[in-house]
Design a protein around this motif. Structure first.
Motif, PDB file in Angstrom:
ATOM      1  N   ALA A 144     -12.244   5.105  12.159  1.00 51.13           N
ATOM      2  CA  ALA A 144     -10.482   4.891  11.514  1.00 51.13           C
ATOM      3  C   ALA A 144     -10.362   5.152  10.376  1.00 51.13           C
ATOM      4  CB  ALA A 144     -10.129   3.919  12.553  1.00 51.13           C
ATOM      5  N   VAL A 145      -9.786   5.552   9.679  1.00 54.96           N
ATOM      6  CA  VAL A 145      -9.336   5.070   8.437  1.00 54.96           C
ATOM      7  C   VAL A 145      -9.945   3.889   8.110  1.00 54.96           C
ATOM      8  CG1 VAL A 145      -7.492   5.859   7.821  1.00 54.96           C
ATOM      9  CG2 VAL A 145      -8.939   6.317   5.857  1.00 54.96           C
ATOM     10  N   ARG A 146     -10.197   3.787   6.699  1.00 58.99           N
ATOM     11  CA  ARG A 146      -9.593   2.231   6.309  1.00 58.99           C
ATOM     12  C   ARG A 146      -8.264   2.310   5.493  1.00 58.99           C
ATOM     13  NH1 ARG A 146     -12.773  -2.254   7.816  1.00 58.99           N
ATOM     14  NH2 ARG A 146     -14.401  -1.174   9.109  1.00 58.99           N
ATOM     15  N   PRO A 147      -7.825   1.011   4.275  1.00 57.35           N
ATOM     16  CA  PRO A 147      -6.259   1.246   3.403  1.00 57.35           C
ATOM     17  C   PRO A 147      -7.111   1.961   2.038  1.00 57.35           C
ATOM     18  CG  PRO A 147      -6.333  -0.597   4.584  1.00 57.35           C
ATOM     19  CD  PRO A 147      -7.746  -0.023   5.252  1.00 57.35           C
ATOM     20  N   PHE A 148      -7.935   1.403   1.996  1.00 55.32           N
ATOM     21  CA  PHE A 148      -8.649   1.895   0.481  1.00 55.32           C
ATOM     22  C   PHE A 148      -9.408   3.110   0.587  1.00 55.32           C
ATOM     23  CE2 PHE A 148     -12.430  -0.298   2.055  1.00 55.32           C
ATOM     24  CZ  PHE A 148     -13.472   0.522   2.599  1.00 55.32           C
ATOM     25  N   CYS A 149      -9.137   3.756   1.851  1.00 59.33           N
ATOM     26  CA  CYS A 149      -9.953   4.827   1.437  1.00 59.33           C
ATOM     27  C   CYS A 149      -8.472   6.480   2.036  1.00 59.33           C
ATOM     28  CB  CYS A 149     -10.517   5.779   3.016  1.00 59.33           C
ATOM     29  SG  CYS A 149     -12.852   4.622   2.770  1.00 59.33           S
ATOM     30  N   ALA A 150      -7.583   5.199   2.391  1.00 60.22           N
ATOM     31  CA  ALA A 150      -6.274   6.253   3.200  1.00 60.22           C
ATOM     32  C   ALA A 150      -5.997   6.420   0.858  1.00 60.22           C
ATOM     33  CB  ALA A 150      -5.119   5.407   3.481  1.00 60.22           C
ATOM     34  N   ILE A 151      -5.766   5.083   0.506  1.00 60.97           N
ATOM     35  CA  ILE A 151      -5.636   5.428  -0.748  1.00 60.97           C
ATOM     36  C   ILE A 151      -5.916   6.175  -1.139  1.00 60.97           C
ATOM     37  CG2 ILE A 151      -5.499   4.078  -2.912  1.00 60.97           C
ATOM     38  CD1 ILE A 151      -4.397   1.687  -0.998  1.00 60.97           C
ATOM     39  N   ARG A 152      -7.777   6.285  -1.569  1.00 62.94           N
ATOM     40  CA  ARG A 152      -8.123   6.995  -2.508  1.00 62.94           C
ATOM     41  C   ARG A 152      -7.892   8.918  -2.220  1.00 62.94           C
ATOM     42  NH1 ARG A 152     -13.546   5.088  -1.533  1.00 62.94           N
ATOM     43  NH2 ARG A 152     -12.970   3.631  -2.671  1.00 62.94           N
ATOM     44  N   GLN A 181      -6.240   9.306  -9.710  1.00 60.12           N
ATOM     45  CA  GLN A 181      -5.158   8.462 -10.715  1.00 60.12           C
ATOM     46  C   GLN A 181      -4.958   6.828 -10.239  1.00 60.12           C
ATOM     47  OE1 GLN A 181      -1.112  10.100  -8.744  1.00 60.12           O
ATOM     48  NE2 GLN A 181      -2.493  12.133  -8.191  1.00 60.12           N
ATOM     49  N   LYS A 182      -4.336   6.027 -12.029  1.00 63.21           N
ATOM     50  CA  LYS A 182      -4.499   4.788 -11.215  1.00 63.21           C
ATOM     51  C   LYS A 182      -3.335   5.195  -9.952  1.00 63.21           C
ATOM     52  CE  LYS A 182      -5.503   4.221 -15.629  1.00 63.21           C
ATOM     53  NZ  LYS A 182      -5.001   3.608 -17.196  1.00 63.21           N
ATOM     54  N   VAL A 183      -3.082   3.890  -9.195  1.00 66.20           N
ATOM     55  CA  VAL A 183      -1.572   3.772  -8.618  1.00 66.20           C
ATOM     56  C   VAL A 183      -1.375   2.004  -9.111  1.00 66.20           C
ATOM     57  CG1 VAL A 183      -2.662   4.632  -6.850  1.00 66.20           C
ATOM     58  CG2 VAL A 183      -3.531   2.191  -6.619  1.00 66.20           C
ATOM     59  N   ARG A 184       0.114   1.833  -8.037  1.00 64.98           N
ATOM     60  CA  ARG A 184       0.035   0.392  -8.763  1.00 64.98           C
ATOM     61  C   ARG A 184       0.137  -0.711  -7.590  1.00 64.98           C
ATOM     62  NH1 ARG A 184       2.482  -0.925 -13.977  1.00 64.98           N
ATOM     63  NH2 ARG A 184       4.571  -1.375 -12.678  1.00 64.98           N
ATOM     64  N   ALA A 185      -0.159  -2.415  -7.472  1.00 63.46           N
ATOM     65  CA  ALA A 185      -0.092  -2.835  -7.057  1.00 63.46           C
ATOM     66  C   ALA A 185       1.064  -3.932  -6.202  1.00 63.46           C
ATOM     67  CB  ALA A 185      -1.687  -2.902  -6.169  1.00 63.46           C
ATOM     68  N   TRP A 186       1.036  -4.650  -5.351  1.00 61.44           N
ATOM     69  CA  TRP A 186       1.769  -5.503  -5.144  1.00 61.44           C
ATOM     70  C   TRP A 186       1.271  -6.292  -6.004  1.00 61.44           C
ATOM     71  CZ3 TRP A 186       1.869 -10.317  -2.281  1.00 61.44           C
ATOM     72  CH2 TRP A 186       2.514 -11.184  -1.954  1.00 61.44           C
ATOM     73  N   GLY A 187       1.899  -7.225  -6.875  1.00 63.87           N
ATOM     74  CA  GLY A 187       0.850  -8.166  -8.153  1.00 63.87           C
ATOM     75  C   GLY A 187       1.175  -9.994  -7.037  1.00 63.87           C
ATOM     76  N   GLY A 188       1.822 -10.073  -5.992  1.00 61.71           N
ATOM     77  CA  GLY A 188       2.275 -11.226  -5.376  1.00 61.71           C
ATOM     78  C   GLY A 188       3.188 -11.829  -5.493  1.00 61.71           C
ATOM     79  N   PRO A 189       3.798 -12.912  -4.973  1.00 63.19           N
ATOM     80  CA  PRO A 189       5.289 -13.226  -5.334  1.00 63.19           C
ATOM     81  C   PRO A 189       6.328 -12.965  -6.214  1.00 63.19           C
ATOM     82  CG  PRO A 189       3.932 -14.369  -4.202  1.00 63.19           C
ATOM     83  CD  PRO A 189       3.010 -13.339  -4.362  1.00 63.19           C
ATOM     84  N   ALA A 193      -8.038 -12.973   9.857  1.00 67.29           N
ATOM     85  CA  ALA A 193      -7.696 -11.450  10.483  1.00 67.29           C
ATOM     86  C   ALA A 193      -7.246 -11.439   9.206  1.00 67.29           C
ATOM     87  CB  ALA A 193      -7.369 -11.409  11.987  1.00 67.29           C
ATOM     88  N   MET A 194      -5.556 -11.741   8.572  1.00 67.27           N
ATOM     89  CA  MET A 194      -5.090 -10.864   7.605  1.00 67.27           C
ATOM     90  C   MET A 194      -5.376 -11.426   5.997  1.00 67.27           C
ATOM     91  SD  MET A 194      -2.567  -9.937   9.027  1.00 67.27           S
ATOM     92  CE  MET A 194      -1.423  -9.610   8.464  1.00 67.27           C
ATOM     93  N   SER A 195      -6.970 -12.170   6.106  1.00 74.36           N
ATOM     94  CA  SER A 195      -7.661 -11.828   4.959  1.00 74.36           C
ATOM     95  C   SER A 195      -8.172 -10.633   4.684  1.00 74.36           C
ATOM     96  CB  SER A 195      -8.120 -12.670   5.417  1.00 74.36           C
ATOM     97  OG  SER A 195      -9.947 -12.591   5.814  1.00 74.36           O
ATOM     98  N   ARG A 196      -8.267 -10.157   5.729  1.00 73.60           N
ATOM     99  CA  ARG A 196      -8.802  -8.552   5.758  1.00 73.60           C
ATOM    100  C   ARG A 196      -7.722  -7.474   5.038  1.00 73.60           C
ATOM    101  NH1 ARG A 196     -13.984  -7.658   7.082  1.00 73.60           N
ATOM    102  NH2 ARG A 196     -13.544  -5.284   8.039  1.00 73.60           N
ATOM    103  N   VAL A 197      -6.172  -7.523   5.800  1.00 74.86           N
ATOM    104  CA  VAL A 197      -5.099  -6.867   5.302  1.00 74.86           C
ATOM    105  C   VAL A 197      -5.345  -7.016   3.649  1.00 74.86           C
ATOM    106  CG1 VAL A 197      -2.882  -6.483   5.907  1.00 74.86           C
ATOM    107  CG2 VAL A 197      -4.350  -7.194   7.575  1.00 74.86           C
ATOM    108  N   TRP A 198      -4.843  -8.520   3.347  1.00 75.54           N
ATOM    109  CA  TRP A 198      -5.074  -8.739   2.032  1.00 75.54           C
ATOM    110  C   TRP A 198      -6.457  -7.938   0.919  1.00 75.54           C
ATOM    111  CZ3 TRP A 198      -4.752 -14.480   3.718  1.00 75.54           C
ATOM    112  CH2 TRP A 198      -3.208 -14.319   4.233  1.00 75.54           C
ATOM    113  N   ALA A 199      -6.905  -8.140   1.210  1.00 75.92           N
ATOM    114  CA  ALA A 199      -8.208  -7.552   0.940  1.00 75.92           C
ATOM    115  C   ALA A 199      -8.444  -5.973   1.291  1.00 75.92           C
ATOM    116  CB  ALA A 199      -9.811  -8.170   1.437  1.00 75.92           C
TER     117      ALA A 199
END
Length: 131
Positions: free
Chosen positions: A37-45, A51-59, A89-95
């Motif tokens: 399966a594809v991973r998030p960082f691979c899907a974004i790439r 290209q530069k992408v913007r990411a969530w900076g936090g609350p 488990a969620m730390s892997r999502v956050w990363a």
């Protein structure tokens, strides 16, 4: 409680935990290989290339450039092992390593190994195994 264990109890606890972790790891890698399966960082790439992408900076910070988010020590406090497992488990999502649904399913998948490891170790401690 674990802090009341004697040496024998600690050895059993450590062995049971190690067996459960190893069995879970073997099964997880089996499915990673099988599903590929594809991973998030691979899907974004794949979608954005270089290209530069913007990411969530936090609350309260909205979107920002990923390298502008300051690193800071974070102290975690978990009332239960269940809370710890969920955050692990969620730390892997956050990363950016897993999607949320994958992390949620991994918790459900991993739950089966604790009981089996306990039974396995108990059979060996009690000598109820065949050569």
């Amino acid at each position: 409680m674990a802090h009341d264990l004697d040496l024998d109890g600690w050895v059993r606890l450590y062995t049971t935990s190690s067996v459960a972790q190893l069995d879970n790891l073997i099964a997880a890698w089996h499915f990673k290989h099988e599903c590929d399966a594809v991973r998030p960082f691979c899907a974004i790439r794949h979608v954005y290339g270089r290209q530069k992408v913007r990411a969530w900076g936090g609350p309260g910070k909205g979107a920002t450039e990923p390298w502008l988010v300051p690193a800071a020590d974070t102290e975690l406090d978990h009332a239960t092992w269940t809370d710890f497992v969920r955050d692990a488990a969620m730390s892997r999502v956050w990363a950016g390593v897993n999607f949320t649904k994958t992390a949620e399913r991994s918790v459900e998948f991993g739950m089966q190994f604790g009981g089996m490891a306990y039974e396995f170790v108990q059979r060996h401690v009690e000598g109820d195994v065949e050569d």
